[in-house]
Design a protein around this motif. Structure first.
Motif, PDB file in Angstrom:
ATOM      1  N   GLU A   1       4.267   6.425 -11.911  1.00  0.00           N
ATOM      2  CA  GLU A   1       5.281   5.765 -12.738  1.00  0.00           C
ATOM      3  C   GLU A   1       4.682   5.239 -14.039  1.00  0.00           C
ATOM      4  N   PHE A   2       3.449   4.759 -13.976  1.00  0.00           N
ATOM      5  CA  PHE A   2       2.799   4.190 -15.161  1.00  0.00           C
ATOM      6  C   PHE A   2       2.082   5.244 -16.002  1.00  0.00           C
ATOM      7  N   GLY A   3       2.040   6.468 -15.512  1.00  0.00           N
ATOM      8  CA  GLY A   3       1.380   7.536 -16.256  1.00  0.00           C
ATOM      9  C   GLY A   3      -0.131   7.500 -16.162  1.00  0.00           C
ATOM     10  N   TYR A   4      -0.663   6.916 -15.085  1.00  0.00           N
ATOM     11  CA  TYR A   4      -2.109   6.825 -14.903  1.00  0.00           C
ATOM     12  C   TYR A   4      -2.628   8.040 -14.135  1.00  0.00           C
ATOM     13  N   LYS A   5      -3.821   8.489 -14.464  1.00  0.00           N
ATOM     14  CA  LYS A   5      -4.444   9.596 -13.735  1.00  0.00           C
ATOM     15  C   LYS A   5      -4.753   9.188 -12.305  1.00  0.00           C
ATOM     16  N   GLU A   6      -5.160   7.953 -12.119  1.00  0.00           N
ATOM     17  CA  GLU A   6      -5.386   7.411 -10.784  1.00  0.00           C
ATOM     18  C   GLU A   6      -5.014   5.937 -10.785  1.00  0.00           C
ATOM     19  N   SER A   7      -4.737   5.417  -9.605  1.00  0.00           N
ATOM     20  CA  SER A   7      -4.280   4.029  -9.506  1.00  0.00           C
ATOM     21  C   SER A   7      -5.385   3.058  -9.910  1.00  0.00           C
ATOM     22  N   ASN A   8      -4.995   1.976 -10.565  1.00  0.00           N
ATOM     23  CA  ASN A   8      -5.925   0.894 -10.884  1.00  0.00           C
ATOM     24  C   ASN A   8      -5.619  -0.355 -10.062  1.00  0.00           C
ATOM     25  N   VAL A   9      -4.959  -0.137  -8.890  1.00  0.00           N
ATOM     26  CA  VAL A   9      -4.593  -1.235  -8.002  1.00  0.00           C
ATOM     27  C   VAL A   9      -5.134  -0.957  -6.610  1.00  0.00           C
ATOM     28  N   SER A  10      -5.665  -1.986  -5.967  1.00  0.00           N
ATOM     29  CA  SER A  10      -6.106  -1.867  -4.574  1.00  0.00           C
ATOM     30  C   SER A  10      -5.742  -3.145  -3.835  1.00  0.00           C
ATOM     31  N   PHE A  11      -5.598  -3.013  -2.519  1.00  0.00           N
ATOM     32  CA  PHE A  11      -5.212  -4.155  -1.698  1.00  0.00           C
ATOM     33  C   PHE A  11      -6.203  -4.338  -0.554  1.00  0.00           C
ATOM     34  N   VAL A  12      -6.502  -5.601  -0.266  1.00  0.00           N
ATOM     35  CA  VAL A  12      -7.476  -5.954   0.750  1.00  0.00           C
ATOM     36  C   VAL A  12      -6.851  -6.947   1.717  1.00  0.00           C
ATOM     37  N   GLN A  13      -7.045  -6.724   3.020  1.00  0.00           N
ATOM     38  CA  GLN A  13      -6.599  -7.718   3.986  1.00  0.00           C
ATOM     39  C   GLN A  13      -7.715  -8.730   4.200  1.00  0.00           C
TER      40      GLN A  13
ATOM     41  N   ARG B   1       0.808  -1.217   0.000  1.00  0.00           N
ATOM     42  CA  ARG B   1       0.000   0.000   0.000  1.00  0.00           C
ATOM     43  C   ARG B   1       0.844   1.270   0.000  1.00  0.00           C
ATOM     44  N   THR B   2       2.061   1.173   0.495  1.00  0.00           N
ATOM     45  CA  THR B   2       2.937   2.344   0.548  1.00  0.00           C
ATOM     46  C   THR B   2       3.206   2.920  -0.840  1.00  0.00           C
ATOM     47  N   TYR B   3       3.174   2.070  -1.862  1.00  0.00           N
ATOM     48  CA  TYR B   3       3.619   2.494  -3.186  1.00  0.00           C
ATOM     49  C   TYR B   3       2.496   2.559  -4.224  1.00  0.00           C
ATOM     50  N   VAL B   4       1.263   2.639  -3.769  1.00  0.00           N
ATOM     51  CA  VAL B   4       0.139   2.730  -4.706  1.00  0.00           C
ATOM     52  C   VAL B   4       0.255   3.988  -5.564  1.00  0.00           C
ATOM     53  N   ASP B   5       0.396   5.133  -4.947  1.00  0.00           N
ATOM     54  CA  ASP B   5       0.488   6.396  -5.697  1.00  0.00           C
ATOM     55  C   ASP B   5       1.770   6.469  -6.520  1.00  0.00           C
ATOM     56  N   HIS B   6       2.843   5.927  -5.968  1.00  0.00           N
ATOM     57  CA  HIS B   6       4.117   5.918  -6.704  1.00  0.00           C
ATOM     58  C   HIS B   6       3.971   5.225  -8.052  1.00  0.00           C
ATOM     59  N   HIS B   7       3.325   4.053  -8.055  1.00  0.00           N
ATOM     60  CA  HIS B   7       3.220   3.297  -9.295  1.00  0.00           C
ATOM     61  C   HIS B   7       2.230   3.919 -10.278  1.00  0.00           C
ATOM     62  N   ALA B   8       1.157   4.512  -9.774  1.00  0.00           N
ATOM     63  CA  ALA B   8       0.226   5.195 -10.679  1.00  0.00           C
ATOM     64  C   ALA B   8       0.958   6.290 -11.444  1.00  0.00           C
TER      65      ALA B   8
END
Length: 405
Positions: free
Chosen positions: A129-141, A120-127
């Motif tokens: 890095e990939f050039g996305y307007k918003e992240s398309n990844v989410s994590f669930v416990q 979860r620490t790197y959700v915004d980082h990767h969005a």
């Protein structure tokens, strides 16, 4: 290892197995170099260039805290909603984020809080890095035996992947049932795991070392992959996943019971245990790492069909290996059994083929395939006889375009 209830997350009560696995992956391991076992052996096939490029964009800390054993990447991902069972630090989720594209979405579920914190620490980082307007990844416990309890909606995913995680669950039927529940109609469970040659004894199933919950036997085991070429991977926790291995025939039965189509074997590689003391415990049991694909499609169609692959799947334009029995070459007529015909017509692959009744056009030379159940241990023997160039791995596959709309 008695399956006593222990910790509650939502309505699901975990067992001592869950606690041991969480402690190992959350507290014992701090980086991938600490990983002391690798029972799920990576096939010898090289990683496709587009997957390598995607992995290179994943943050180093995420990669360092990744404890998987290769890649499980099915074809035809663009625009799809993908669920990763046991996503760990999120490496595969961030890789898949690039393959599904900005219109797709990847969800990772894991029961280990320490691993999820890294992811979860790197959700915004990767969005970014990939050039996305918003992240398309989410994590669930949550637990892979309780996907809906974790908040995942039924009939909401196109594809579920898993890489040597199902064997860590003491209730594999429930895992399959939950996966079936959250898949859309036509969806696929594409996963690699460890399987045994027979139903394991209670002694083996309850042996803590074989579950990876002990630091005994510090350098006892080696695993060898025999897909295309032999290579050795050191295992120092006595196989870690072996105690939870499912008899491969039980997978066929469990899949049918929860509603899946008969599992299609993609590839397999053998695992060998060289430590005498542990081999005495395992006796005559043998183990393989195998990749299967299971589909949520209607039952009842037993009519064979002729199919023609149109070459539209990116990365496999000339030839698409669907499983160990069927390889589709572009523009060639291939006669398939009723099960495969149903899968192709009811899944995300439907637009990649032309269909016609069996007995129509002449079938291409070599395109007649005998249907039936494939023993993964027999497949390993067949692959051993093939040259390195002809054997293909199932964990690293290829990308496709415009598959999930």
């Amino acid at each position: 290892m008695a399956e006593e209830s222990s910790v509650r997350l939502g309505g699901f009560v975990d067992t001592t197995t869950h606690v041991d696995v969480k402690d190992y992956y959350g507290k014992v391991l701090k980086k991938s170099a600490d990983l002391m076992s690798n029972a799920c052996v990576t096939p010898a096939k090289s990683v496709p260039a587009f997957i390598r490029r995607a992995l290179e964009k994943v943050h180093p800390e995420v990669t360092d805290r990744y404890y998987g054993c290769g890649l499980v990447v099915p074809e035809c991902l663009e625009g799809c909603r993908v669920l990763d069972l046991g996503s760990g630090s999120g490496r595969d989720c961030y890789m898949l984020s690039q393959l599904v594209g900005e219109t797709g979405h990847v969800t990772g579920i894991d029961m280990t809080e320490d691993q999820l914190d890294v992811a979860r620490t790197y959700v915004d980082h990767h969005a970014k890095e990939f050039g996305y307007k918003e992240s398309n990844v989410s994590f669930v416990q949550g637990y892979i035996e309780a996907l809906t309890e974790a908040g995942l909606e039924k009939n909401s995913f196109d594809i579920i992947i898993s890489n040597c995680v199902v064997n860590l669950s003491p209730d594999k039927k429930r895992v399959l049932a939950e996966a079936y529940s959250v898949l859309k109609d036509g969806g696929e469970l594409y996963f690699s795991d460890v399987y045994s040659s027979g139903r394991l004894t209670e002694e083996i199933k309850n042996h803590k070392v074989l579950w990876g919950a002990s630091n005994e036997y510090p350098s006892a085991i080696k695993a060898q992959s025999h897909v295309a070429e032999r290579h050795t991977v050191s295992l120092s926790l006595a196989g870690e996943c072996l105690g939870g291995a499912l008899w491969w025939k039980d997978l066929l039965q469990l899949a049918e019971e929860v509603g899946f189509s008969p599992p299609r074997l993609v590839t397999a590689s053998v695992i060998t245990v060289d430590n005498k003391e542990l081999q005495d415990i395992l006796g005559d049991f043998k183990f393989v790492s195998a990749t299967y694909r299971l589909f949520k499609v209607p039952k009842g169609n037993t009519k064979p069909s002729q199919v023609i692959y149109n070459g539209s799947i990116t990365g496999v334009e000339d030839s698409f290996q669907f499983d160990c029995q069927y390889t589709f070459k572009v523009d060639n007529v291939v006669e398939v059994d009723g099960e495969v015909a149903t899968i192709l017509t009811q899944s995300r692959f439907m637009d990649d083929f032309t269909f016609q009744p069996a007995g129509g056009r002449s079938v291409s030379c070599g395109a007649l395939t005998k249907a039936g159940i494939v023993d993964p241990f027999e497949l390993v023997l067949q692959l051993e006889k093939q040259s390195p160039g002809s054997a293909t791995g199932g964990c690293c596959s290829t990308q496709s375009a415009a598959c999930c709309k």
